[in-house]
Structure formats: C-alpha cells, structure tokens
Design an enzyme around this catalytic site. Structure first.
Site, PDB file in Angstrom:
ATOM      1  N   SER B 161       0.840  -1.189   0.000  1.00  0.00           N
ATOM      2  CA  SER B 161       0.000   0.000   0.000  1.00  0.00           C
ATOM      3  C   SER B 161       0.887   1.255   0.000  1.00  0.00           C
ATOM      4  O   SER B 161       1.784   1.346  -0.833  1.00  0.00           O
ATOM      5  CB  SER B 161      -0.944  -0.048   1.205  1.00  0.00           C
ATOM      6  OG  SER B 161      -2.027   0.823   1.035  1.00  0.00           O
ATOM      7  N   ASP B 326      -8.418  -6.645  -5.012  1.00  0.00           N
ATOM      8  CA  ASP B 326      -8.076  -5.320  -4.500  1.00  0.00           C
ATOM      9  C   ASP B 326      -8.682  -4.262  -5.417  1.00  0.00           C
ATOM     10  O   ASP B 326      -8.271  -4.106  -6.558  1.00  0.00           O
ATOM     11  CB  ASP B 326      -6.549  -5.181  -4.462  1.00  0.00           C
ATOM     12  CG  ASP B 326      -6.081  -3.876  -3.825  1.00  0.00           C
ATOM     13  OD1 ASP B 326      -6.929  -3.004  -3.551  1.00  0.00           O
ATOM     14  OD2 ASP B 326      -4.869  -3.748  -3.587  1.00  0.00           O
ATOM     15  N   HIS B 359      -8.032  -5.186  -0.675  1.00  0.00           N
ATOM     16  CA  HIS B 359      -6.730  -4.545  -0.505  1.00  0.00           C
ATOM     17  C   HIS B 359      -5.966  -5.129   0.683  1.00  0.00           C
ATOM     18  O   HIS B 359      -4.749  -5.309   0.628  1.00  0.00           O
ATOM     19  CB  HIS B 359      -6.948  -3.040  -0.312  1.00  0.00           C
ATOM     20  CG  HIS B 359      -5.684  -2.264  -0.139  1.00  0.00           C
ATOM     21  ND1 HIS B 359      -4.729  -2.201  -1.130  1.00  0.00           N
ATOM     22  CD2 HIS B 359      -5.210  -1.521   0.892  1.00  0.00           C
ATOM     23  CE1 HIS B 359      -3.719  -1.461  -0.707  1.00  0.00           C
ATOM     24  NE2 HIS B 359      -3.987  -1.038   0.515  1.00  0.00           N
TER      25      HIS B 359
END
Lengths: 603, 603
Positions: B161, B326, B359
């Site tokens: 991320s 995601d 995610h």
C-alpha cells in the site's frame, strides 16, 4: 462501451413542454409497516393521455434522491425532468402511446409527505418521529394514488436503482396488476458493502452537531454531514473508469464546502464532489436521507425463504437490466433477480448493457438502452422487422440461414405443444418465437450477445443474456422439457459434461451440429494434412479461433460410452443432411452427412 | 481463492519475543519538498542482526495508518507487530538471515515527527503548519536513518500500500542503493476515485467543528469527523465478497459512535465499522490523517513524462504483487508499474495472487504470498528444488518433458550470447534460466499460472504473470531479440496476427509446435472420421477444450501467404523431429514429423 451509431433515435424529438405537478391528498389513516400516518399527500406528474380502457398506463418509480418530475419542463424554474430524454412524444417511453405517471415516493421531501413535512397533530415537522419507512410502504401509497386516478391495471411499472426495487416490490405485492415490469440497475437486497456505505453517510449526518437528533430548524441544518454523505454516495454512482476519463488528476481552482478553502487549487474530482455536496444540501433534507437509506438497507426480498420462493407469486412479464460497470448494484445482483424468476419458469429476461459509466448509466442518453426499453414496451421496431424479413425469406443465403431453417423445421417438429424449451445460443429468438406461435411453447433463450438478446426482447421471447454454462448451472433439475443447442457445441470446453448438465435440466436435448467427419474434410486432410476452407469452415488456420470440431462417429461414441458407464440417456430421433445441409441422407452418415441433428432422451 | 495446502510454512515458527522501539534524533535542518524542519525524530525498530558487510539489510515501509512495530511483542501492552506472521526467525522474511528495519514514517503520529509533534520553535504542536508532506520526504528521512545506522546498501526494500509507494520511490531516488524491491498492492499514482474517497474523509474531518482549522486540543479532538473518515476508508480496504462472507445481512446489538444509539440492534457490518472508527480515533491524529492522505494523493510517478520515463533510472530488481480482489489499488494499477519497467528491459516481475480479501490481502497470513516473498528473497525452496530435479533428470518421462528438452536444446542453440529473450508461456522458467546461465541472456517470461510464475521468481527469472496477448501488446517495437512461443500456439485465437505481433516486438521468433499433419492423425481421421487419442492428444472430443491445431503445411502456407502480401518476415532455420519427438526428420516433414521448431526472421 457500445457507441451509439446514427439512428432514428438520435433525431430531434418533440418535447412535452411545460408540465405541472399535482397533489393527491389521502385523508384517511394509512398503516405503514412500522407505524401509521393520519393522512398523507403524494406529489405526482402525468404525461400523455389514458386510452379508453386505460390499458396504456405506465408507472415510473424514481431513485433515492429523485422526484416525480420525470419529463417536460417546470415553468417556474425551467427545470427539465430527470428522464426527459426517455419520456415524451416519440421517445423510448412514448407519451403519444402511453399515459405515464410518476409520483414523489412516500417519505421523500419533494412534495410528498415525509420526515420534513409537518405532522398535522403537532404542527411541527415529523423529523425522526416519521415512521421507519419501507419500499413496500412507498408501493402501497402509489397504489392508493392509482386507485384515486381510477387506474385498475398497469401496462408497465418501470424503475432504476431504488425505483427498480419499487418495481420489483410492485409485482410481488400486486401480482395481477402489472403486465410488464422493467427493473433497471437494482437489487433484491443490499449487500454488506452497500449497507456499509449508507451507514457511513448516516453517521456523518448524525455526527454533525447541527443534526440535533433530527430536530434542526430550517436555518441551521446539518449541511456538512449531509454534504459529506452525498459526496461519498456520489463516488458509488460512477465507475472508476468514467471518473478517470472525466477528471483524471486534473487540477483547478475549485469550490469547497469548507468556506475558507474556497478558491484554492485542488483536484477537479475534489471540486466536483464539493459541488455535488453543495447542490444537494440545497434540495434535500437530512432526516429524509436517513429514513430513505434505511428503507433501502431494510429492503430484502431474499430473506430466509430465498428469492425464488419470495417471487413465486409474480405473474408479470419481467425484464431486468444491469450495466457492466455498475459496482453499486452489480450485474450479478441484477442477474440474480432474473435468474430467480427464470428458475421457476417465469417470463423473465436479463439484459446486460456494456456501458462504462457505472450505476448512473441508467440516466444516460444511451441509444442501446433507450431502444431496448422501446422494444420491450412496443415490440419489434423497423430495424428488427427488416432483419426478420431477410431471415424469413425463402432464399436462404448463408450457411447459417440454412442451418437455422433445418433447426426450425426438425426441432420445431420434435417439440410438442405447450412444452418448455431452453434454447442455448438462441440468437435472435427465431426458433422460440416460431415455437410460441405454433405450439404455445414457453421458452427461455440464452445468448451472450446484447444485440441478439435485444432482438429476443422485441419478439417477446424471454432471454438470459450471458454465458451458456452459467445459465445451465443455475437452472434447477428438470426445469425444461427440451434443451436445444443451437450454438455450435464446438465452442464449448468439455462438451460431454455440458451435454450431461443439459440432460439434468431438460428431459430431452436437441443438438444440431456440422459433421466434421464429412468425406471432403477427411479427403482434404489425408491428402494435404491441412484443414479445408470453404463456406462452412471459413477461416484458415491463422485466422481461426480455437474450436472443438467433432464428427457423427465421435458424437455417437460419446453417447455409447456414457451409456455403458451410467445409462444416463439414450439417443432418440436423428436426422442427417447431405453436404448441402438440405437433402436428407440415410446411409453412411459419418462419411456422407454434412449436418446432423440428434435427440437425446434422459433415461 | 487459492487454499493453503499443508506445508512447512504452516509449522509453528519461533517468535521474536519482546522488541523495543528506538529513536533516531536528527538534529540538523531537513529540507522537505514543501518546507523545512529544524530537526526531526524517527521512531524505528530492528529485528535480527546485520552480517559483517551489512549486505543482509531489509527495510520495510508501512501503510497509511501503520507504524514501525512490524514484528515481535511490545512489553508494555503485549501488542504484536502488524506483520508478525511474516517477519521473524524462520518466517518469510527470516530474521535469522536478514537484519530488518522499519521506521514510523516522517509525518506520522506513532513516535516520528509529524503534525501532532511539538514544534520546537513554538512549543506547540505543528498541527496544520507542518509542511505539506510527500512520499519522497518520507524516503529521504528513512535514508538519513540508514546513514545513521551505517547501512550503505539495502538487500531489499519491501512495502505494501503506501509502503509500496515508498519502496517504488526508494528505487527511483536511490537507484544504486537497493538490490531487490518488493512492491505490494500499491500504485504509481492515485486514480480519480481514490482521490475522491480521500477527499470525502478529509472533508469529514475538516467539517467537524472541533477540528478548528487543526488547532484542537487533546481533550476535544474532531473524533467524529476522523471516525467517519476511517469508517469509509475501511470499506475500501475490503472486497464486497469478503464483507458479504464476514457480515452478510446479519444483525446484532452493536456499538455506535453516536452514544445514544449504543446497544441498538443493527447490521453487523455497521457495528464493525463503528468499532473500527472508535478504535482508530484512540490511536490516530486527525491532522496527520489529512497530511498523509494528501501525500498519497500527491504521489505521482506518472506525471507528464509517463511512468516508463520516470522509472528509467531504476537499477534494482523489482517484483510487484497485486491481488485480484483489490479494488483500491487494483491489479491493473500494480501491473502498470511492472509493465512500465519491463518496457525498457528492467529486471521486473508482476505476480497476481487470487485472494478475495480485497486490498487488505497483503496483511493476510497467506501461504502463497508468504512463500512468494521467501522465494523472491532467498531463491528456490525445497519444494521447487525437488521439482527441478525431476525436470532435469535424464529420463524425460512425459511428452511435455520431451518437448521442453527439444526446445531447450534447439532454441537454446539458436539464441546468441547476451541477447534479449521473451518467452511466451514460459512455464517454470527453465528455458530462461538455462539461457541466463549459459548465454548471459536477459529474459522475460510470461505465464498466466501463479504457481509457474512463482517458480520463475525462485529461479530469478523475471516474469509477467498474465495473458500472453496483453503482454505482447504492451511491449514496444523491437524490445527483444527473440520471442519464443513455448506455449502451444494452438490455444490462441488468430495465431497469424499474434505471430506478426511477436515479430513487431522481437527481431526473431521461435515457434515449436506439434505437427497435426502427422501421418497417424491423417490415417485415423480419414479412416474413422474421428480424432486420434494418444499420449500427445490426450482428450477425446467430449473432454477437450477448443484448440486450433495446425500442420507444418498450414504453418508454411501462412508464412508464404504473408510474405507474398507484405514480405514482413522469412523462415530461417527449421528443425523437425519424428513421431517420438526426438529423432531428427529431414524429408516429407508434413507427413513424417511429429514436432517442428521454426525460426522466423523479420525482414
């Protein structure tokens, strides 16, 4: 995304001109699911005129923040209706033919009674004391409006998003009232993710100190909380793709809800959202937003019983339309509604339109979508009729036409009156139309192609636009008398399994296929070691897609092998045609036949 | 979703035990992109020990709301690190082998200097006067920390991320510093949708009256605004599917941010979000959230120049990992990073893991993911080595092995030293490993299969996990010397076009294929009108997938035909093998050869 070609639909249409909202005053007590109103008002508009027997009435249901003003212009502010491009004289929902009604739903804040209306008992707004609302309450109030207008049947009920849920609730609650329902970009129940988004919006409103448990006054409303809720919701109405195309990472001097930031440089998408938030708080009421989103979250036609069971009483014809890029009420959620109806043999269709705009696709001026609505409401248009003439002409020009004719004749003969037929790879629905007209057959077609599925709709043939395997798998045991493979079985992986699956769903299976064992193919291959190319096998190797050709010998070997193992089915009738695919052929079919049609019967 | 099978990775691992954060005090002035700090502190932890030449150092970068506490336990509160299952002795990032460092990033609020820290000049918190932050600022501060620790090279920088964006920034800013970068669930720039979500969160915070332009005090913080922002963000961290599985439409007596609603019945997902919101405001600072999300939105390695150009200076080996479900930093966004590196011949891989968690998949204890990290850091494990032995054994057991050996020998001979080779359908990367070892070849493999792509990673072979056509299309003209079709061309639609596309990307193309014109096939088909089944053609019709078989005759006809039309390429070398696929065959190959390998040369 399908691009709208030049067409009659893009021609300038007449406008409805000025329209005026009317008020329906219901002065008796009204029992809602979670409370009672002493009386209520419904604000509504109508367009076009009812015919003598009032058989041309269409009810349109609006979405969460929409209203009764569907089409035409309001004199006082020049505002056009939210679906003006779809409703009017000569338009998709043609007010020259139909009498169209739309009401602001019960519990909303655009003229109908809702949380922002005064409670006659107290003289103050209901606010949060307004009963918890349901989609069913909205539908029942609409029914009272129709009673008031002396409408005793609906030709159609149409709605997108929350309007689609109302349309669905309509045909469950009043099964004998509606002829055709059109459910667009809707769902039978909110997913956890959708509830989650709504709850964030509600928390934003309730967390705004001005909300004051709902008891705000007009000049001090929880605008910030409501605007943030709207900003977030707006993201879910658009696809990532269209947001990227519209805004990308562009920057601009933008508007801002936080006054001191107004005029600062920011991303265009940020400014757009702030603008949406600002516009929204001007026209919408926070308590109403709380109550309506809760009504949406509460709506659940799946429940413990399951959707199939809960839709059992439906008698209307139904078309469900989903959009590929809609991630709020996804294609899967829309398909699920149609599937659940199809599982018990209802006259239901599922159509998926490849638009990249997201949930709001249903508000777009899309040629495909508008044409689809018209085909559903009115049947074949010129474009489709012209095609029909070509197809039905005596001179079958292409090989595909010859095959279609053979299928029509032979399979058409095999099927008995009133049987149920599933046509896999149904194309434009010609076989099923033929069977309905000549044998009162109830059918369901499956085709992944939008144009073909739309042609089925125009013929009144129920269609599942999608994958053959998905359609087969979802259907229950024994739900059809016949399963027909019109689509080349050659395109499917593991055809043996698929045929067995078809024999689970149907008692009989009809398969028509091109015999790869035909002598010319063999001769050519043994001589050159290369495939033949002609009007049957059009592509040479370099331009081919992978296919799984087979011969009569291979097909019969498979049947025999499966029978030896499990006696699941037997071969019934079989018809062979020679190389021209027309003349019948009796002996040495694997060598001499070009086309074969088999009947398989489940044991 | 790939299910984790029994494996050594599920065995109990040792734990790191108690760990303690340390403080790096930088007392000089630090120039940020949009301002200057007189000094700053960085809070960090380390695990394992550096080796003599400090060549075993790994830097881990944390995500938006993460911190320096990656692994082990904090004594004071018993809290485990956020990636404890991945980092420790014997774990995927093995602290017996590596010296691991993680710091709370500059601008955060878990011990490093950020908006909530006191400004030494004023003695009050920086609040919104903290300079606008960038990912580059964070990376530069991390570099100063590494200098302080006398680390002059990184074996690897790893991040998911926002951590992945830091890792990407690292190899751009310090191209000679990092050997291997591992970028997980990240993006090279925020899409309009992601910016939109962040802006809603920020507006929620700024719209909270307690925010007070950032000048709140500890006992009166904008908790409601921050909690709503967190609730919304949390939705984007999970997939719709996992939310449905976890919560569905279940109801419960839940927690609520609005105190008076606490203990009311609500949907489980609502309660979950409120709980997340409540937890978050306890540990996070609102101004920090504003500054960090802005840093994310601002991050843009694409810009006007384009990502390819901006990654030109990268020298590190790179693996980018995306997760199918995601929707925050999508597989496409992750693939785009790898593609942009691959376009200019960097040693970059793209791997896509089929997890349905959304995610947050990168935080899951997933066997595939953890094994992949280890393979990337350490090379082949036992599982892969065992396979390797089977493959390399002298006795080639299956037909697939025979073909592999033939390809290895013949194509391996054709390729010259230091050439660039694109291997389409590369399998476990054996040909490319062979070419690298024997000819110093720079290669890129393409395979859609995760297991095979992971095997490439373990061999140090760069791989693009995905579709052959997508890979070919994205690659620029002339970017390779050779394009090798190891995958059966039979599986591709329009093979002619694909071969021409391969000749755009590579100067030479090597194609090995099974000759469908082999006499046994012809004999069988002309006799029975059915396909042959043997160890080459394993499936009978009913179990086959559609394939596009072809013969030497058809292949040469295609080449001749294309040459006549456009002289785009010519046939170079060709080698035929007999029916055993081993003995060479010279005359009448279309009839007598079982296997053919062609070299095509662009004119």
């Amino acid at each position: 995304m399908i691009m709208p070609p030049e067409s009659s639909y893009t021609k300038k249409k007449e406008t409805l001109g000025f329209v005026e909202p009317k008020i329906f005053d219901y002065k008796s007590s009204f029992a809602m699911e979670f409370g009672t109103l002493e009386s209520f008002q419904i604000c509504y508009e109508t367009y076009g005129n009812p015919n003598a027997d009032k058989s041309n009435v269409i009810l349109i249901c609006h979405a969460l923040t929409g209203d009764h003003h569907v089409a035409g212009v309001h004199k006082k502010d020049g505002r056009y209706g939210w679906w003006d491009h779809a409703v009017g004289p000569g338009k998709a929902i043609d007010t020259n033919k139909f009498y169209v009604i739309c009401s602001n739903c019960l519990g909303a804040c655009q003229g109908s009674t809702g949380p922002s209306s005064n409670n006659p008992k107290t003289g103050k707004p209901y606010a949060m004391s307004f009963p918890d609302l349901t989609i069913l309450d909205m539908v029942r109030a609409q029914k009272l409006l129709l009673d008031h207008l002396n409408v005793s049947q609906l030709y159609s009920v149409i709605g997108g998003s929350m309007g689609g849920m109302q349309a669905l609730q309509w045909i469950v609650e009043y099964p004998n009232f509606v002829q055709k329902a059109l459910i667009i970009a809707a769902t039978a129940q909110h997913s956890a993710q959708t509830i989650a988004f709504n709850e964030v919006g509600r928390t934003s409103i309730k967390g705004d100190p001005r909300w004051n448990k709902g008891n705000y006054c007009d000049d001090d409303r929880p605008e910030m909380g409501l605007a943030v809720a709207r900003m977030m919701a707006h993201i879910t109405y658009l696809s990532d793709q269209v947001m990227s195309e519209k805004f990308g990472r562009n920057e601009m001097i933008g508007v801002d809800l936080i006054k001191e930031n107004n005029g600062e440089k920011k991303f265009a998408v940020e400014s757009y959202l702030h603008h949406q938030g600002l516009k929204f708080v001007d026209r919408f009421d926070a308590n109403t937003y709380l109550k309506l989103t809760k009504a949406l979250d509460r709506f659940d036609l799946v429940g413990k019983e399951g959707l199939v069971k809960n839709l059992e009483q439906v008698k209307s014809k139904v078309m469900v339309v989903g959009f590929t890029s809609d991630w709020l009420y996804t294609p899967e959620q829309n398909r699920y509604i149609a599937e659940s109806l199809q599982k018990t043999g209802k006259d239901a269709s599922y159509i998926e339109i490849d638009h990249d705009y997201g949930h709001d696709s249903f508000l777009l001026k899309s040629r495909e979508f508008l044409r689809l609505i018209r085909l559903y409401l009115e049947g074949a248009d010129k474009e489709e009729i012209n095609r029909q003439i070509t197809t039905k002409s005596q001179i079958a020009i292409t090989r595909s036409d010859v095959k279609k004719e053979a299928d029509l004749k032979i399979i058409g003969d095999w099927v008995s009156s009133h049987e149920k037929v599933l046509d896999l790879g149904c194309g434009r629905g010609i076989l099923l139309e033929h069977l309905r007209k000549n044998k009162n057959v109830v059918g369901l077609g499956v085709d992944y192609n939008f144009e073909k599925a739309a042609a089925c709709i125009s013929r009144g043939v129920p269609v599942f636009q999608g994958d053959i395997l998905k359609a087969l798998t979802m259907l229950p045991d024994d739900s059809f008398d016949w399963v027909v493979f019109s689509r080349m079985v050659e395109e499917l992986p593991n055809p043996g399994e698929i045929i067995l699956e078809a024999l689970r769903v149907g008692k009989q299976v009809a398969i028509s296929f091109v015999n790869y064992g035909y002598w010319k193919n063999r001769f050519n291959f043994s001589l050159n070691g290369s495939r033949i190319t002609n009007d049957v096998y059009k592509d040479n190797w370099q331009s081919s897609k992978p296919l799984n050709h087979f011969s009569i010998f291979e097909f019969e070997s498979f049947c025999e092998h499966t029978n030896n193992q499990s006696s699941k089915f037997r071969i019934g009738r079989k018809v062979f045609h020679r190389g021209n695919w027309k003349t019948t052929c009796k002996w040495l079919p694997n060598l001499r036949a070009g086309l074969a049609i088999y009947e398989l019967i489940r044991n």
